[in-house]
Each structure stands twice: as structure tokens, then as C-alpha cells.
Motif scaffolding. Structure first.
Motif, short mmCIF file in Angstrom:
data_model
loop_
_atom_site.label_atom_id
_atom_site.label_comp_id
_atom_site.label_asym_id
_atom_site.label_seq_id
_atom_site.Cartn_x
_atom_site.Cartn_y
_atom_site.Cartn_z
N LEU A 70 37.63 -25.71 -4.19
CA LEU A 70 37.35 -26.96 -3.50
C LEU A 70 37.42 -28.18 -4.42
CD1 LEU A 70 34.46 -25.58 -1.30
CD2 LEU A 70 36.72 -26.30 -0.49
N ALA A 71 37.67 -27.95 -5.70
CA ALA A 71 37.82 -29.09 -6.62
C ALA A 71 39.01 -29.97 -6.23
CB ALA A 71 38.00 -28.58 -8.05
N ALA A 72 39.98 -29.38 -5.54
CA ALA A 72 41.17 -30.13 -5.12
C ALA A 72 40.97 -30.85 -3.79
CB ALA A 72 42.36 -29.19 -5.01
N ALA A 73 39.82 -30.69 -3.17
CA ALA A 73 39.58 -31.29 -1.85
C ALA A 73 39.58 -32.81 -1.95
CB ALA A 73 38.26 -30.79 -1.28
N LYS A 74 40.18 -33.44 -0.96
CA LYS A 74 40.18 -34.90 -0.83
C LYS A 74 39.74 -35.26 0.58
CE LYS A 74 43.81 -35.58 -4.29
NZ LYS A 74 45.17 -36.10 -4.57
N PRO A 75 38.44 -35.17 0.83
CA PRO A 75 37.96 -35.41 2.19
C PRO A 75 38.04 -36.88 2.58
CG PRO A 75 36.11 -35.10 0.69
CD PRO A 75 37.35 -34.79 -0.09
N LEU A 76 38.08 -37.10 3.87
CA LEU A 76 38.01 -38.44 4.44
C LEU A 76 36.55 -38.76 4.73
CD1 LEU A 76 41.07 -37.92 6.80
CD2 LEU A 76 40.99 -39.47 4.83
N PRO A 77 36.25 -40.00 5.12
CA PRO A 77 34.84 -40.37 5.28
C PRO A 77 34.04 -39.48 6.23
CG PRO A 77 36.20 -42.34 5.23
CD PRO A 77 37.14 -41.18 5.23
N HIS A 78 34.67 -38.97 7.28
CA HIS A 78 33.92 -38.23 8.29
C HIS A 78 34.12 -36.72 8.26
CE1 HIS A 78 32.94 -42.16 9.79
NE2 HIS A 78 34.20 -42.42 10.11
N ASN A 79 34.82 -36.20 7.26
CA ASN A 79 34.94 -34.74 7.20
C ASN A 79 34.54 -34.16 5.84
OD1 ASN A 79 37.14 -35.31 5.56
ND2 ASN A 79 38.65 -34.26 6.80
N ALA A 80 33.81 -34.96 5.05
CA ALA A 80 33.36 -34.46 3.75
C ALA A 80 32.40 -33.29 3.89
CB ALA A 80 32.69 -35.60 2.96
N TYR A 81 31.78 -33.15 5.06
CA TYR A 81 30.88 -32.02 5.30
C TYR A 81 31.60 -30.68 5.13
CZ TYR A 81 33.09 -31.16 9.81
OH TYR A 81 33.99 -30.85 10.79
N LYS A 82 32.92 -30.68 5.30
CA LYS A 82 33.65 -29.42 5.21
C LYS A 82 33.62 -28.83 3.80
CE LYS A 82 36.96 -29.64 9.02
NZ LYS A 82 38.34 -29.30 9.41
N VAL A 83 33.48 -29.67 2.80
CA VAL A 83 33.41 -29.16 1.44
C VAL A 83 32.16 -28.30 1.27
CG1 VAL A 83 33.28 -29.77 -1.01
CG2 VAL A 83 34.70 -31.13 0.54
N THR A 84 31.04 -28.81 1.71
CA THR A 84 29.79 -28.04 1.64
C THR A 84 29.85 -26.82 2.55
OG1 THR A 84 28.55 -30.07 1.18
CG2 THR A 84 27.29 -28.18 1.92
N LEU A 85 30.39 -27.01 3.74
CA LEU A 85 30.49 -25.91 4.69
C LEU A 85 31.30 -24.76 4.11
CD1 LEU A 85 31.21 -26.24 8.48
CD2 LEU A 85 32.52 -24.63 7.11
N MET A 86 32.46 -25.07 3.54
CA MET A 86 33.32 -24.01 3.00
C MET A 86 32.68 -23.36 1.78
SD MET A 86 35.67 -23.74 5.16
CE MET A 86 36.43 -22.39 4.25
N ARG A 87 32.01 -24.14 0.95
CA ARG A 87 31.32 -23.55 -0.21
C ARG A 87 30.28 -22.54 0.26
NH1 ARG A 87 27.00 -24.04 -3.99
NH2 ARG A 87 27.74 -24.12 -6.16
N ASN A 88 29.50 -22.92 1.27
CA ASN A 88 28.48 -22.02 1.78
C ASN A 88 29.09 -20.79 2.44
OD1 ASN A 88 26.50 -23.77 0.91
ND2 ASN A 88 26.21 -24.75 2.91
N LEU A 89 30.22 -20.98 3.13
CA LEU A 89 30.89 -19.84 3.76
C LEU A 89 31.36 -18.83 2.71
CD1 LEU A 89 33.26 -20.99 6.67
CD2 LEU A 89 31.38 -19.35 6.77
N VAL A 90 31.96 -19.32 1.65
CA VAL A 90 32.45 -18.43 0.60
C VAL A 90 31.29 -17.60 0.03
CG1 VAL A 90 33.43 -18.32 -1.72
CG2 VAL A 90 34.43 -19.86 -0.02
#
Length: 330
Positions: free
Chosen positions: A297-317
């Protein structure tokens, strides 16, 4: 809806000939995506070539212990097949998570791979969309994007690929087979979907006029202990806001083999190779699982309203790998 002609093909060569004779034709499988897009005016084929009756509906174990899945196999039959459930359980779970029972009864494997994004700007013909009208813009970047891409996107498109099945197939190195008027060919699923780049309207590497005939899964002992987990905004049938296909083999407390792929985070099913590199040969514990997620997820470039996906995917993994590790220890 635009008027269209309809033909039912009885063999692969006939299907290819019908498409070749009409540049405005499209192949029709179950129609669960294409027909919806036709109703919305997004897709406007002059002719539909129905391939549902082609003899491509088998599932068989290959000589080396993998699986060969025909393109017209329905999602329901795929999920219920005993060899799929035994050898690649995450694939069966992904298909069951992907749609309602009625849709699974109609949807085909080949059609699932070719389904298009559910981005609201793409499906609304009154709005600009680079995927639908190249060069018209991507309003999602400044507009509604809470369920859009955090990985592999570009300034030209931030839409995500909606397939659940494709995520599991990506994790297990599936290979797509196809036929054209010039003969057969294959594409590893890793190369099947094109990077979004500056041409988001070009979605796959299939040659023009190609008909998908099947998907082959190579043998993978690790796949027998695998899981697909999907997070969605409601418990009933809905597209993912984040998903993961994971398989884990642990030997003496160390990760011997691992497969990871993410869904709903990019324009294509996302193979988590950076995370796999961190995991392989490392202790099978929560600290390693978190480090692997962070590496991907270090390569993630979230937009203002989807940054939650970084945390979500980390928790899923971490959650899914922990569950698989606990099962292995029993």
C-alpha cells in the motif's frame, strides 16, 4: 435502446465469422453486464452474437493437476464444482460473493472477465468519461470517488474493476485462452488487463475480434488453503469497496508460499507482489502480515474521499492472513 440484430452461434468458427462480418457486432454471454450497458446507451452494438450455446461449458482437471474452465461455464456451476471448491476454494468463495443467485445462473466466466466498471460517470451518458469517450475528461477525480481506485490509477481515469472472480483468478496465475480468425492464443491474466495510463478506453490486451474460450489455472498446492474476503457497504448483493484473495502455506512457523490479490482498489484485479515478497520466508505473524500490507500500500495514491481504503485493505490483509495461519496451526 438502439435496435440490433441477433444471431446464435453453434461453434467457435461460426461465432468468429459472424463477428468478422459485422464490425458493429459484439459477443453475448449471459448479458448481465452488456445488456445493462445497452439499456443505458453506453454500449450500442449493431448485432449480438450469442455464444452461450458454444461447447465451452466444461470444467476439467488438467494432466498436471490444474483446472481448465470453459468460457461459457456459468458462475453458479463454477462455484459449485467440487474440484474448484477443493483445489481453489477462494475462487468458489469469490464467485458466491459476486452476485445474486439469479445473476450467477446467467453470468459466464468469459463475460465476467470482460465486465466493465460500475463508475457512475461511465454509466451516465450525459457525463464526460475518458473510458467511454476518450479525451472527454474524468469527473470522478473532483467528484464522487469514494469507491474508486487507490492503486494504479492515472489523471485520465480512477475507476475500479468490479470483478470478484477476477481477483481470485489473478492470485492463482490464471491464463486466458482465446480464438481469433488467425488462430488460437493465450494471455496470462497478469497481462490480460492493460494499465489505465492515458488510454483507459483500452481495457484488455485481447486482439480485435477475439473470443475467450476458457481459463486455465496452473497447479498450486498453496491454493487449497485459500480464502476470499469481500467488504461491501451492505450485507446483500453489492460491489466491493475492498476485497482480497489470499492463500498461505506455512512451514515451521515461516511462510513458505503465499498468493495475494486485491479487488476494488484499481482498474484491474491487483496482484500484491510487493506484499508477497515481504511475506515469503518471513515469520507467519501479525507483525509480518502488517509489514507486507504496508509494503503493497506504499504505492497507494488515494483521493480525498477514498483514503479509507488504505486502512481497510491493511486490516483485510492482516485479518485474512491471520485466519489462514491459525487454521494451518490446528
Amino acid at each position: 435502446m438502439r435496435e440490433f440484430a441477433y444471431d446464435r452461434a453453434v461453434d467457435v468458427s461460426g461465432a468468429l465469422a459472424l463477428l468478422d462480418a459485422d464490425p458493429g457486432a459484439r459477443f453475448l454471454g449471459g448479458g448481465t453486464n452488456l445488456v445493462d450497458l445497452m439499456k443505458a446507451g453506453v454500449e450500442r452494438p449493431a448485432r449480438l452474437v450469442d455464444v452461450r450455446e458454444l461447447p465451452l461449458d466444461g470444467i476439467e482437471v488438467t494432466a498436471d493437476g490444474g483446472l481448465r474452465i470453459g468460457a461459457t461455464v456459468t458462475n453458479s456451476d463454477l462455484a459449485a464444482h467440487p474440484e474448484v471448491r477443493r483445489r481453489y476454494p477462494a475462487l468458489a468463495q469469490a464467485v458466491l460473493a459476486g452476485a445474486s443467485g439469479q445473476l450467477r445462473n446467467m453470468a459466464t466466466v468469459g463475460g465476467n472477465l470482460l465486465q466493465r466498471t460500475r463508475c457512475g460517470y461511465f454509466t451516465d451518458v450525459t457525463k464526460p468519461c475518458n473510458k467511454r469517450v476518450p479525451g472527454s475528461g474524468c469527473p470522478a477525480i473532483e467528484g464522487e470517488h469514494h469507491n474508486h481506485a487507490i492503486l494504479g490509477a492515472s489523471q485520465h481515469c480512477v475507476a475500479i474493476h468490479p470483478s470478484d472472480m477476477g481477483v481470485a483468478l489473478t492470485a492463482f496465475d490464471a491464463v486466458v485462452s482465446y480464438e481469433t480468425a488467425d488462430g488460437p492464443g493465450t494471455l496470462p491474466l497478469a497481462d490480460f488487463y492493460l494499465p489505465v495510463g492515458e488510454t483507459p478506453h483500452r481495457e484488455t490486451a485481447l486482439p480485435p475480434g477475439a473470443l475467450i474460450t476458457g481459463v486455465t489455472l496452473p497447479p498450486a498446492a498453496v491454493a487449497a488453503r485459500s480464502r476470499y474476503r469481500k467488504v461491501r457497504e451492505r450485507a446483500s448483493y453489492a460491489f466491493a469497496i475492498g476485497s482480497i484473495a489470499a492463500a498461505l502455506d506455512i512451514r515451521d512457523g515461516v511462510v513458505g508460499d503465499v498468493r495475494l490479490a486485491f479487488g476494488a482498489v484499481a482498474s484491474r484485479p491487483w496482484r500484491a507482489t510487493a506484499a508477497e515478497r515481504v511475506l515469503t520466508g518471513a515469520p507467519a505473524d501479525a507483525e509480518t502480515f502488517a509489514a507486507a500490507a504496508d509494503a503493497e500500500l506504499a504505492a497507494a495514491k488515494p483521493l480525498p474521499h477514498n483514503a479509507y481504503k488504505v486502512t481497510l485493505m491493511r486490516n483485510l490483509v492482516v485479518a485474512v492472513l491471520t485466519e489462514l495461519a491459525e487454521e494451518a496451526a490446528r
